[in-house]
Each structure stands twice: as C-alpha cells, then as structure tokens.
Design a protein around this motif. Sequence first.
Motif, short mmCIF file in Angstrom:
data_model
loop_
_atom_site.label_atom_id
_atom_site.label_comp_id
_atom_site.label_asym_id
_atom_site.label_seq_id
_atom_site.Cartn_x
_atom_site.Cartn_y
_atom_site.Cartn_z
N TYR A 1 0.92 -1.13 -0.18
CA TYR A 1 0.01 -0.05 -0.19
C TYR A 1 0.73 1.14 -0.06
N HIS A 2 0.45 2.23 -0.87
CA HIS A 2 1.23 3.56 -1.05
C HIS A 2 0.43 4.48 -0.55
N PRO A 3 0.58 5.21 0.40
CA PRO A 3 -0.17 6.35 1.10
C PRO A 3 -0.17 7.60 0.09
N THR A 4 -1.48 8.20 -0.32
CA THR A 4 -1.50 9.22 -1.30
C THR A 4 -1.26 10.57 -0.38
N ILE A 5 -1.30 11.61 -1.23
CA ILE A 5 -1.28 13.10 -0.48
C ILE A 5 -2.61 12.95 0.07
N ALA A 6 -3.57 12.54 -0.33
CA ALA A 6 -4.99 12.97 0.22
C ALA A 6 -4.76 12.11 1.69
N SER A 7 -4.41 11.34 1.80
CA SER A 7 -4.32 10.62 3.13
C SER A 7 -3.85 11.58 4.11
N ALA A 8 -2.59 12.37 3.76
CA ALA A 8 -1.74 13.12 4.63
C ALA A 8 -2.64 14.12 4.69
N TYR A 9 -3.35 14.86 3.96
CA TYR A 9 -4.18 15.95 4.13
C TYR A 9 -5.29 15.64 5.15
N TYR A 10 -5.80 14.51 5.10
CA TYR A 10 -7.01 14.21 5.88
C TYR A 10 -6.59 13.95 7.15
N SER A 11 -5.28 13.26 7.36
CA SER A 11 -4.68 13.25 8.64
C SER A 11 -4.51 14.28 9.34
N ALA A 12 -3.96 15.07 8.70
CA ALA A 12 -3.53 16.55 9.22
C ALA A 12 -4.75 17.44 9.79
N ILE A 13 -5.54 17.55 8.59
CA ILE A 13 -6.72 18.25 8.92
C ILE A 13 -7.72 17.75 9.95
N PHE A 14 -7.85 16.48 10.00
CA PHE A 14 -8.55 15.85 11.00
C PHE A 14 -7.86 16.07 12.18
N SER A 15 -6.54 15.91 12.49
CA SER A 15 -5.96 16.21 13.70
C SER A 15 -5.70 17.67 14.12
N ALA A 16 -5.78 18.61 13.15
CA ALA A 16 -5.61 20.11 13.41
C ALA A 16 -7.08 20.30 14.08
N LEU A 17 -8.00 19.92 13.41
CA LEU A 17 -9.38 20.53 13.80
C LEU A 17 -9.72 19.83 15.30
N GLY A 18 -9.38 18.53 15.49
CA GLY A 18 -9.48 18.07 16.93
C GLY A 18 -8.71 18.81 17.80
N LEU A 19 -7.46 18.99 17.65
CA LEU A 19 -6.78 20.03 18.62
C LEU A 19 -7.28 21.33 18.73
N THR A 20 -7.59 22.02 17.80
CA THR A 20 -8.12 23.42 17.95
C THR A 20 -9.22 23.32 18.67
N SER A 21 -10.34 22.49 18.40
CA SER A 21 -11.75 22.29 19.26
C SER A 21 -11.25 22.01 20.61
N ASN A 22 -10.48 21.28 20.91
CA ASN A 22 -10.21 21.05 22.27
C ASN A 22 -9.52 22.18 23.15
N LEU A 23 -8.78 22.90 22.28
CA LEU A 23 -7.92 24.01 22.72
C LEU A 23 -9.22 25.19 23.10
N ILE A 24 -10.09 25.11 22.12
CA ILE A 24 -11.19 26.34 22.36
C ILE A 24 -11.92 25.87 23.71
N ALA A 25 -12.16 24.62 23.61
CA ALA A 25 -12.96 24.13 24.89
C ALA A 25 -12.26 24.40 26.05
#
Length: 351
Positions: free
Chosen positions: A25-49
Amino acid sequence: MNTSERHLNGSTPLCYSINSPPFKYHPTIASAYYSAIFSALGLTSNLIAFVVLLQSFKQVQSRSRSFFLVFLGGLVVTDFLGLLVTGSIVVSFHISHFNWRQLDPGCHFCNFMGMSMVFYGLCPLLLGAAMAIERFIGINCPFSRSRAMPKMRTISMVLMVWMIAGCISLLPIVGVGSYHMQMPGSWCFFNISSHGSDKIFSLIFSLVGLLSLIISFLLNTVSVVTLIRVCCGPGGSQRRRDHEVEMMVQLILIMVIASVCWCPLLIFVAQTVLSGGPLAIKYLLLWIRFATFNQILDPWVYILFRRAVFKRIYPNWSRNSILTMYPSLSRRISSITRSSTRSGHNQQDMD
C-alpha cells in the motif's frame, strides 16, 4: 499457534509477526491532508473548549458545577493529548512514509502507539461513566454528596480513571494480549484474535467500554427523570435548577456522542473474537475512524451547549420559556410531578 510462540521461535519481532512492513500500500497525498486536517481540527476544538472551561471555572459559584467542570477539564485534556500523540505519528507516517521495522526494530514505538490508542480510547468512556455517577449522586443525594465530596476527591476520581485506563493499556506489555502493526502500516493496535491471551484482552477492552456506556445510560436516565420532577416541582432556586439542567444536557450529549462513535468498534471487536472468524480490516479501519470523531465532537458540547450561548441566541431563554413553548408537555410534566408528590406524601402518612 499463538503470536507470542511464533515470536519466540523466529527472529521476527512480535509486533511485526502478523503484518510486517513495508507494505504494497502506498499512502496518497490525500491521506496526509485528511490526517493533518482531522488532527488540527480536533486539537483546535479541544483548545477552544479548554479556554471556555477555564473561564467558566473562574466564574462558577455552584459547588456541583465546579465538580462537573473538573471532569470536563479531564475529558478535554485527555482528548487533546490523545489526538496530539496518535495524530502526530499517523501524520508523520503519511508525510515521510517511514519504514516502521527499520525505525523501530524492538517494537517499542509500536507498543507505545498501541498503548496510546487503548488508553486514550477508554479514558473518555470511563470518564463519561464517572461523570454519570457524580451527577447521579449530586441530583439524588445532594446533601450527603456536598458534605462528603471535596473538590480534591473529584480530582482523585479523574486520576483514578486515568490509572485504570493506563493499567489496562499495559496488559499487552506484561503478556495479556499483544500490540501489532496494523494495515495500511500507519498505526499499531492490539491484536484482535480469538486465540490465547489476545482473545482475553480483546474482550476486556470491549466489555470495559460497553459497560461504561451502559452505566452512563442507566444513571443518566434516572438523573434526568429526577431532574424533571425537581424542575417542575414547587420551591427551589431557579438559578440552581438551570445549572443542573445545563450539566445534564451536556452529559447526555457526551453520552450520545460516545455511544454513536464507540459502539460500532466495541461490538465489532467482541463479535470478531467470539465468532472466531477472520478480522475484517476494512471494517476495523472504518470503525476506528468513526471512534476518533468522538475526540472532535466532544469539545463542541462544552463550547456550544451552554446557558450563555443559548441566551445570546434566544435572550428570553429560561426553563419557564421552554415549557411555555410546549403547553401540552408542561401540563403533562406538571401532572406527573403532582401525582408523584401526592403518592410520596400518602406513603409517608401510611408509614
């Protein structure tokens, strides 16, 4: 043959004995963007909370509310650290495509990620059950709780939940279960198998999570029924009632989110182990991703579902205004409250 036996008889480290990188399996650039956006959204949400919780904690005057905020703070910190640890590893893999076996020949890094997945997965469920217990005691036995439960004991309960989850996550390290590399090679998790100690640990993980959700559901149901009777009954402080309603609304939403996000994975693990069938990787990945949404959705419960937010949207918002919007509901609740109160008085007279 058990995985631990294969590890002893060969040179392959235990965590790579089932899935050994590099994979086709070869990870695509979409996988990297998805993981990065997913993590950034979660971290930002928890910081605001966390900022919102700090402001609320400084302004809080209710003792019960301060207890509840301690639990919420523990949940926010847990979700934030969980996303930070696991998200950093997954995003790094998708960006650099590193070879786990070369980077971690002794399985230490893989074991650490597996422990993190179990620890940060069970903590929100156990904290939800602990919050349900605290609210159940606070609503049904307010006087005994206020005398016997100082704030440090609430902090101790949060620390105890972390300790329980930590002890469970350490079980594969001492031989009960095992952590393994999982497809597509970006993460490690415990081996979901119907053989040996892997079966025992899989059932422990699944049953602890499901039991936490069941406890939360039962105690929250009783607390909501009691709170409705108190809110619609005579006497009592309107401000205190509003705080109790706000806490119960937040707790119910936390429970619903945890149930929707985690039940599929917990049931999938138990079903796979008990049926003895092969592990469906496609569904494991799907339910794992589903479960991680819990860490993103949780903080928005504290951010959005607060009395201050409701009053900005609807300035005349209050308990009475909500009931007047639904007259039939108001009459129904009032009749139930009066009948239950009369039956209670009759029972006391008979005694």
